[in-house]
Scaffold this motif. Structure first.
Motif, PDB file in Angstrom:
ATOM      1  N   MET B   1     -94.803  15.406 -35.034  1.00 35.92           N
ATOM      2  CA  MET B   1     -94.783  15.920 -36.405  1.00 35.92           C
ATOM      3  C   MET B   1     -94.745  17.451 -36.407  1.00 35.92           C
ATOM      4  N   GLU B   2     -93.883  17.948 -37.267  1.00 38.56           N
ATOM      5  CA  GLU B   2     -93.839  19.402 -37.462  1.00 38.56           C
ATOM      6  C   GLU B   2     -93.830  19.697 -38.950  1.00 38.56           C
ATOM      7  N   PHE B   3     -94.271  20.883 -39.321  1.00 36.26           N
ATOM      8  CA  PHE B   3     -94.230  21.238 -40.738  1.00 36.26           C
ATOM      9  C   PHE B   3     -92.979  22.058 -41.067  1.00 36.26           C
ATOM     10  N   VAL B   4     -92.341  21.713 -42.173  1.00 39.49           N
ATOM     11  CA  VAL B   4     -91.222  22.516 -42.680  1.00 39.49           C
ATOM     12  C   VAL B   4     -91.798  23.414 -43.759  1.00 39.49           C
ATOM     13  N   THR B   5     -91.599  24.717 -43.631  1.00 38.02           N
ATOM     14  CA  THR B   5     -92.302  25.642 -44.537  1.00 38.02           C
ATOM     15  C   THR B   5     -91.379  26.405 -45.474  1.00 38.02           C
ATOM     16  N   GLY B   6     -90.088  26.104 -45.433  1.00 37.85           N
ATOM     17  CA  GLY B   6     -89.168  26.784 -46.354  1.00 37.85           C
ATOM     18  C   GLY B   6     -88.054  27.481 -45.620  1.00 37.85           C
TER      19      GLY B   6
END
Lengths: 443, 443
Positions: B1-6
């Motif tokens: 899992m990774e976060f997409v921040t924009g």
């Protein structure tokens, strides 16, 4: 002959003008529809419905020169009176009526009590009386928020260098293929209604690098569910020169961040009316399809039935998992199996059973499908051949690739679903202005 | 899992970034499609096409570490090099290439010389090669300007308190009636494609007072002319609480004023590329239908053949008259004969043979039809009865009137025609991205 020179200021004032200027003590004019009348004997309240909200007008026997009995709900009127500040009135203002001019009258009383806070009627009845039911403040607020979502989409993408396009909805061949296509007779030739602007937006990437469209799409699916429509508004974009499909997810995240800010700023009235809690958008988890399937199966003890697709119940559990584990309202599910994606999806070079694509789930439901596309002409032909496709009727689409296309990808967002989940409704028809489904062609 | 921040800033720069910042002497990265290669022996120019225009890249034998022979037109590439100011180069900048990375390659050479200033090919060929022909700078500039027209329409109307709506294109019954309707099978029920959002926007005036839509409409007209399309984009608005149909003309004039300013401000590159002269919009003459017919007939010695409608040649003469007499590019023709207008048009109370309606002509062609509508339920029924209409299938539309509607009116603007006349083209297909006509269903 006369010259028309542009918009003239109206004598009648809108709600924001009444509230912004200090007009207390002044005579003002407002128009609107009579939303409710409350006759208290020696004093009567006439509530006008205007586009920005309600205005309370008060008549007492001494100062009014009209007869209350001449007025009724759904009349449209022009009221003249003195504006006074009143803490009890909505918006803190009230108009002491000195005159009322009737602009139009209904022929029959309203079939629904639209003046109530909540329309206590079934979805079926609301849809049958759609043009009337939407006059309820909370019903109409939904579609004002929907406007905000579309505005946010466009304004954000303009800022990111996208060009807006308008592509034809009648065509010879559908991009997505399959049986779920509406057919029509086009001057004695067979034609279809487009299920998506896919082919067109890809071709236009070769022209403008980045394009978007907000337009209707048509799906002849025979699903009669709470989440399917046969016609809906699709927010589509496609972007070239990407370094990977992650850039598409980043762009969608940017859109959501921009738009939630816009809603907060410009649509506060509607958010409050509907008690909408805006979702978290600063970081959206992205997790692989096979991984999240496994995680959800383990955590909630649910056996994986179909390893190639997500069932509605699984979508719901994935969102639950994302909320519990990552405090997330949205979750990207990446690397969908290749066999469930269209021919133009780019396979993952590390494992061609999966694609460089994603869905975005929002509060338990898929609202976006997107991904990187194949840009190389020969690879596109190979994949089509492997699927038994001939390319007949796709010559123009293929020619764009034959003559050079940058690496690119994009997505489509179902506007009505996004709206539905934003306001936590459980039926997509609640957030569709005039829904089209298996049984509904009217109004 | 990774976060997409924009959205993350890209390493590659766009044209406005290259031109805005003083980057001279710095190493930069740009991507784009190879628009042209000019090999001068010891020096070669590689012209990149980017969404905002062209970037000139220069290679000389000493500093480049790639081989020119590996590059060809329609490759998409990423160029690294040193930015230098150069008066001779387009935009005043040039990139001294130090490296080129090929992102994609075409499979075949281009079928059209898109790098030329003017595509010296027939309209037919341009349409057959649409996705390629549009890569020509002047071809694509047309649709960038078209974007500006739609943006102007929306932004102006948002500012005037309008709400954007999305209405269904598949329906049971058409607003405009007549034979020119595409028919389709909707799950074994007969259905049609809407010729206009007329009924829907009127119903929505009862909800939001002011509404607009920018969406496709469908007309099964068998006209094969330079001005007809079978699918086009209609810019529609409808507004309530009007004091007269003049208010609709004033709103349209306001839109045109706003939008011409927007084009001047944000679309200067395209205006220049296409040598577009923006029309006068500060005052638009409005003249009665019968009066202008007479004036034109007198001035140009043309006999009035059809007193109830305008022929294309007459439209052209009216515009000529407006230009000569009033220095006007636009002209409103008001009070159209009632028999040529739909049932919902409001007749002029002073002479019911005429309506409170108008067309807007622009440089010789009708681009808008609009007017005040009947808002009273009983008068609407009377007019329908007089025309032999039963109201069958129109129950929902009529219910909006039965339950109260304000005085209102609106208009529809044909986007492709407006674009066509703006750039003084003589065929509407030139300003339609993917036209649909009697013979054309592709691309």
């Amino acid at each position: 002959m006369e010259f028309v020179t542009g918009v003239k200021e109206k004598e009648t004032l809108e709600l924001h003008e009444l509230m912004a200027k200090d007009l207390a003590g002044n005579t003002v004019k407002v128009n609107g529809a009579i939303h409710a009348i409350r006759d208290m004997g020696n004093v009567a309240f006439i509530i006008l419905r205007k586009r920005e909200g309600l205005v309370q007008c008060v008549s007492d026997e001494e100062i009014t020169n009209f007869f209350l009995k001449d007025l009724k709900e759904a009349d449209t009127v022009e009221v003249t009176g003195i504006l006074i500040n009143s803490e009890k009135a909505p918006g803190g203002i009230e108009i002491r009526i000195s005159a009322v001019r009737i602009l139009s009258e209904p022929a029959e009383p309203l079939p629904l009590a639209i003046g109530k806070w909540k329309l206590s009627t079934s979805l079926e009845a609301k849809l049958n009386y759609r043009p009337i039911a939407l006059r309820n403040l909370r019903e109409r607020a939904r579609f004002k928020l929907q406007e905000g979502l579309v505005r946010g989409f466009r304004d954000f993408l303009y800022g990111e260098g996208f060009t807006e396009i308008h592509t034809p909805k009648i065509g010879a061949k559908s991009a997505e293929g399959g049986a779920n296509v509406f057919k029509l007779d086009y001057f004695h030739r067979p034609a279809i209604l487009q299920q998506s602007p896919q082919f067109y937006k890809q071709m236009m990437v070769g022209v403008y690098d980045r394009v978007f469209e907000t337009a209707p799409v048509f799906r002849a699916e025979k699903h009669n569910t709470k989440r399917h429509l046969n016609e809906y508004t699709s927010l589509d974009f496609e972007m070239g020169y990407i370094d990977g499909f992650e850039e598409i997810m980043a762009m969608e995240t940017g859109f959501l961040q921009y738009t939630m800010k816009l809603l907060k700023q410009d649509y506060g009235t509607e958010l409050k009316l509907l008690d909408v809690e805006l979702p978290q958008t600063d970081r959206i988890p992205a997790v692989r399809f096979d991984e999240i399937k496994r995680l959800v199966s383990e955590k909630y003890g649910r056996r994986i039935k179909n390893p190639f697709d997500l069932e509605p119940e699984e979508e719901s559990l994935i969102s639950r998992y994302a909320k519990e584990e990552w405090d997330a309202d949205f979750v990207f599910v990446t690397h969908y199996p290749s066999k469930k994606r269209p021919f133009y999806a780019m396979d993952d070079p590390e494992d061609t059973a999966f694609t460089l694509s994603f869905d975005l789930l929002f509060r338990g439901m898929e609202i976006t499908t997107g991904g990187q596309r194949i840009h190389d002409y020969r690879r596109l032909l190979e994949k089509m051949e492997a699927r038994g496709m001939t390319g007949e009727g796709m010559e123009q689409y293929l020619s764009a690739f034959k003559h050079g296309m940058p690496p690119h990808g994009g997505l489509g967002i179902g506007l009505e679903r996004l709206t539905m989940k934003l306001m936590e409704e459980d039926n997509v028809r609640e957030t569709t202005l005039f829904p089209r489904d298996l049984s509904r062609l009217e109004p």
